[in-house]
Design a protein around this motif. Structure first.
Motif, PDB file in Angstrom:
ATOM      1  N   ILE A  11       2.531  67.717 -15.172  1.00 29.28           N
ATOM      2  CA  ILE A  11       2.131  66.686 -16.121  1.00 29.28           C
ATOM      3  C   ILE A  11       1.903  65.395 -15.339  1.00 29.28           C
ATOM      4  N   PRO A  12       0.646  64.958 -15.220  1.00 28.33           N
ATOM      5  CA  PRO A  12       0.374  63.711 -14.495  1.00 28.33           C
ATOM      6  C   PRO A  12       1.023  62.511 -15.199  1.00 28.33           C
ATOM      7  N   VAL A  13       1.538  61.588 -14.380  1.00 26.70           N
ATOM      8  CA  VAL A  13       2.082  60.327 -14.882  1.00 26.70           C
ATOM      9  C   VAL A  13       1.089  59.240 -14.502  1.00 26.70           C
ATOM     10  N   LEU A  14       0.610  58.505 -15.494  1.00 25.04           N
ATOM     11  CA  LEU A  14      -0.347  57.430 -15.267  1.00 25.04           C
ATOM     12  C   LEU A  14       0.313  56.091 -15.556  1.00 25.04           C
ATOM     13  N   GLY A  42      -9.165  62.612 -27.785  1.00 30.31           N
ATOM     14  CA  GLY A  42      -8.514  63.676 -28.546  1.00 30.31           C
ATOM     15  C   GLY A  42      -7.026  63.813 -28.283  1.00 30.31           C
ATOM     16  N   PHE A  43      -6.428  62.881 -27.542  1.00 33.01           N
ATOM     17  CA  PHE A  43      -4.991  62.916 -27.285  1.00 33.01           C
ATOM     18  C   PHE A  43      -4.242  62.237 -28.430  1.00 33.01           C
ATOM     19  N   ALA A  44      -3.068  62.747 -28.760  1.00 31.43           N
ATOM     20  CA  ALA A  44      -2.210  62.145 -29.787  1.00 31.43           C
ATOM     21  C   ALA A  44      -0.829  61.888 -29.187  1.00 31.43           C
ATOM     22  N   VAL A  45      -0.207  60.803 -29.596  1.00 31.66           N
ATOM     23  CA  VAL A  45       1.136  60.469 -29.123  1.00 31.66           C
ATOM     24  C   VAL A  45       2.113  61.522 -29.639  1.00 31.66           C
ATOM     25  N   ALA A  65      -0.800  64.168 -25.918  1.00 26.87           N
ATOM     26  CA  ALA A  65      -1.220  65.560 -25.728  1.00 26.87           C
ATOM     27  C   ALA A  65      -2.532  65.822 -26.448  1.00 26.87           C
ATOM     28  N   ARG A  66      -3.280  66.725 -25.849  1.00 29.21           N
ATOM     29  CA  ARG A  66      -4.530  67.241 -26.423  1.00 29.21           C
ATOM     30  C   ARG A  66      -4.419  68.748 -26.270  1.00 29.21           C
ATOM     31  N   GLY A  67      -4.053  69.443 -27.340  1.00 26.16           N
ATOM     32  CA  GLY A  67      -3.781  70.876 -27.231  1.00 26.16           C
ATOM     33  C   GLY A  67      -2.612  71.078 -26.276  1.00 26.16           C
ATOM     34  N   ARG A  68      -2.810  71.918 -25.265  1.00 26.50           N
ATOM     35  CA  ARG A  68      -1.746  72.182 -24.285  1.00 26.50           C
ATOM     36  C   ARG A  68      -1.755  71.209 -23.115  1.00 26.50           C
ATOM     37  N   PRO A  87      -2.158  52.511 -10.275  1.00 26.24           N
ATOM     38  CA  PRO A  87      -3.480  52.498 -10.919  1.00 26.24           C
ATOM     39  C   PRO A  87      -4.515  53.146  -9.992  1.00 26.24           C
ATOM     40  N   ASP A  88      -5.612  53.555 -10.550  1.00 28.29           N
ATOM     41  CA  ASP A  88      -6.712  54.206  -9.842  1.00 28.29           C
ATOM     42  C   ASP A  88      -6.396  55.665  -9.516  1.00 28.29           C
ATOM     43  N   THR A  89      -5.447  56.241 -10.238  1.00 28.84           N
ATOM     44  CA  THR A  89      -5.155  57.658 -10.101  1.00 28.84           C
ATOM     45  C   THR A  89      -6.324  58.460 -10.662  1.00 28.84           C
ATOM     46  N   LEU A  90      -6.590  59.635 -10.096  1.00 30.63           N
ATOM     47  CA  LEU A  90      -7.642  60.513 -10.593  1.00 30.63           C
ATOM     48  C   LEU A  90      -7.020  61.761 -11.188  1.00 30.63           C
ATOM     49  N   VAL A  91      -7.381  62.068 -12.452  1.00 28.74           N
ATOM     50  CA  VAL A  91      -6.948  63.279 -13.133  1.00 28.74           C
ATOM     51  C   VAL A  91      -8.205  64.033 -13.543  1.00 28.74           C
ATOM     52  N   TYR A  92      -8.230  65.335 -13.293  1.00 28.66           N
ATOM     53  CA  TYR A  92      -9.352  66.169 -13.731  1.00 28.66           C
ATOM     54  C   TYR A  92      -8.967  66.807 -15.055  1.00 28.66           C
ATOM     55  N   LEU A  93      -9.818  66.635 -16.052  1.00 33.10           N
ATOM     56  CA  LEU A  93      -9.593  67.191 -17.379  1.00 33.10           C
ATOM     57  C   LEU A  93     -10.712  68.173 -17.686  1.00 33.10           C
ATOM     58  N   ARG A  94     -10.384  69.469 -17.758  1.00 31.01           N
ATOM     59  CA  ARG A  94     -11.371  70.492 -18.083  1.00 31.01           C
ATOM     60  C   ARG A  94     -11.400  70.645 -19.608  1.00 31.01           C
ATOM     61  N   VAL A  95     -12.597  70.491 -20.187  1.00 31.49           N
ATOM     62  CA  VAL A  95     -12.758  70.573 -21.633  1.00 31.49           C
ATOM     63  C   VAL A  95     -13.866  71.573 -21.974  1.00 31.49           C
ATOM     64  N   ALA A  96     -13.891  72.007 -23.228  1.00 29.74           N
ATOM     65  CA  ALA A  96     -14.916  72.945 -23.672  1.00 29.74           C
ATOM     66  C   ALA A  96     -16.271  72.261 -23.826  1.00 29.74           C
ATOM     67  N   ASP A  97     -16.281  70.964 -24.197  1.00 35.49           N
ATOM     68  CA  ASP A  97     -17.538  70.284 -24.498  1.00 35.49           C
ATOM     69  C   ASP A  97     -17.577  68.892 -23.886  1.00 35.49           C
TER      70      ASP A  97
END
Length: 122
Positions: free
Chosen positions: A18-21, A37-40, A57-60, A74-84
């Motif tokens: 779980i990335p920490v930003l 699409g993330f919710a607290v 979280a956004r799904g899992r 700051p300036d961290t990079l996170v890759y988020l794979r999504v369906a669309d």
């Protein structure tokens, strides 16, 4: 531990990273991440006026947003794979780039953290 052990849940819990930003204002950051699409899920403060630590979280997919100095940079990079990826790009008004491995776009949150968002290439 062999390869089969690595896929087994640990004590009934799925393993994950779980990335920490680092964020200046967790409430503002959570509103920005809601556009993705993330919710607290929860918020923690040791005392009322101390920095917040929030899970979204956004799904899992989960991220930790931390106001604590030193938790992340700051300036961290996170890759988020999504369906669309096109829907994400439309929400933020940014173009989608074609790469051999995916269709991608890159976003910056209010604190300068980078999110590369992509859908796998067909």
């Amino acid at each position: 531990m062999d390869a089969n052990d690595a896929a087994e849940p640990l004590h009934g819990t799925d393993e994950e990273a779980i990335p920490v930003l680092r964020v200046a204002d967790a409430a503002e950051a959570a509103r920005w991440y809601a556009r993705l699409g993330f919710a607290v899920q929860w918020e923690h403060r040791f005392e009322r006026d101390l920095p917040a630590f929030v899970e979204v979280a956004r799904g899992r997919v989960r991220l930790f947003l931390s106001e604590h100095t030193g938790d992340a940079r700051p300036d961290t990079l996170v890759y988020l794979r999504v369906a669309d990826v096109d829907a994400v790009a439309a929400e933020f008004g940014v173009p989608v780039e074609e790469a051999p491995w995916a269709r991608e776009t890159e976003l910056r949150d209010p604190d300068g953290n980078r999110l590369r968002v992509g859908s796998p290439a067909p």
